[in-house]
Write a protein that holds these residues in place. Structure first.
Motif: not given
Length: 317
Positions: A87, A89, A99, A101, A104, A120-121, A123-124
């Motif tokens: 992911e 940003e 974002l 993803r 997408e 990169s977030t 969460r990645a």
């Protein structure tokens, strides 16, 4: 670099496939993540209007690192962000904060000028994808800033699946606006599966392999290689020769016959175009706007070479 590769006997269009190998480069500086760049290179500058391809991962970024590209400018192009994993940003000078993803499409138009950052977030844990550029034709290269987001539905193939994010393929069409006809699709194939796709004979095509050993029009392509096919064929056969799933991007478009100057993050038509864009960025002019919300300074432009930048197209064959 173009490499020789064994082809399957009897493939009518196999002799036209060029295999372009990637070079390893840092993204955003010498301590940044590494990417595999297949376009541009001396052997080929463009495939249709596609003029830049960075392929990265899968990289484990759970313990730190990852992507952190500070605000930087673009002119004369569109950026295409497509992820397989992770992911990112995105912030830009239009005020977009989105974002990126897997599956997408994020397409940003930097005609006369735009700036953005990519990070990169948290969460990645894995980062894996491609960053692509499309050259804008002369009549549109000073167009205004724009940003489009699209989530294509998967299309079932015989032994695989396609996600068409630009143009049309296998009965699917993307609504995303481009300034030249383009094709962009992620294709996955099951182990040992093969598919024959109807393609536009006016397009040249590139097959960028992410995973698996893929035979494209009779020529074997390995992961991180980009196979180029000239215009003329109305079908393209892709075969997965591995015992695991294969994944690739299929890129295409009519030959882009304009010569371009590509330097740093700018595309122009002359040395003077690049000098003007660089000076505007260094002087923080309103041409590129400002990126809000990034924690850090923007990227300075590198020094220009001690030589005149010359326009380039594809080499004559």
């Amino acid at each position: 670099m173009v490499v020789e590769r064994e082809i399957t006997p009897g493939g009518a269009d196999a002799a036209r496939v060029e295999v372009l190998t990637a070079r390893d480069v840092p993204l955003g500086g010498p301590r940044a993540m590494r990417v595999r760049r297949t376009l541009p290179q001396r052997a080929r500058t463009l495939i249709g209007a596609w003029c830049f391809a960075d392929h990265y991962g899968p990289d484990d970024v759970s313990a730190g690192g990852g992507m952190d590209v500070a605000p930087h400018p673009h002119t004369g192009l569109q950026t295409v962000s497509w992820l397989f994993g992770g992911e990112i940003e995105h912030r830009d000078s239009m005020g977009n904060h989105t974002l990126v993803r897997p599956g997408e499409l994020n397409l940003m138009t930097g005609g006369h000028g735009i700036s953005h950052s990519e990070v990169s977030t948290a969460r990645a844990t894995i980062l894996h994808g491609v960053q692509l550029w499309v050259a804008l034709p002369e009549e549109h290269r000073h167009t205004g800033r724009d940003f489009q987001h699209h989530v294509p539905d998967p299309v079932r193939l015989d032994g695989g699946e396609a996600r068409v994010f630009l143009g049309s393929l296998a009965g699917a069409a993307s609504p995303v606006r481009t300034f030249t006809p383009l094709l962009g699709a992620e294709i996955t194939l099951e182990p040992r599966a093969a598919v024959t796709l109807a393609v536009d004979p006016g397009f040249e095509h590139g097959v960028l392999v992410d995973a698996g050993d893929v035979r494209a029009a009779g020529t074997l392509l390995r992961p991180a290689e980009l196979g180029y096919l000239g215009a003329g064929a109305g079908t393209l056969t892709l075969a997965n020769e591995a015992d695991t799933a294969a994944r690739m991007l299929l890129l295409g478009g009519p030959p882009f016959n304009e010569r371009i100057v590509m330097w740093w993050n700018f595309i122009g038509r002359s040395h003077e175009d690049i000098v003007e864009a660089r000076e505007a960025w260094q002087n923080a002019s309103g041409r590129f706007g400002a990126v809000e919300g990034y924690d850090g300074d923007r990227l300075p432009a590198p020094a220009l070479p001690n030589a005149t930048l010359s326009p380039r197209g594809n080499p004559s064959r």
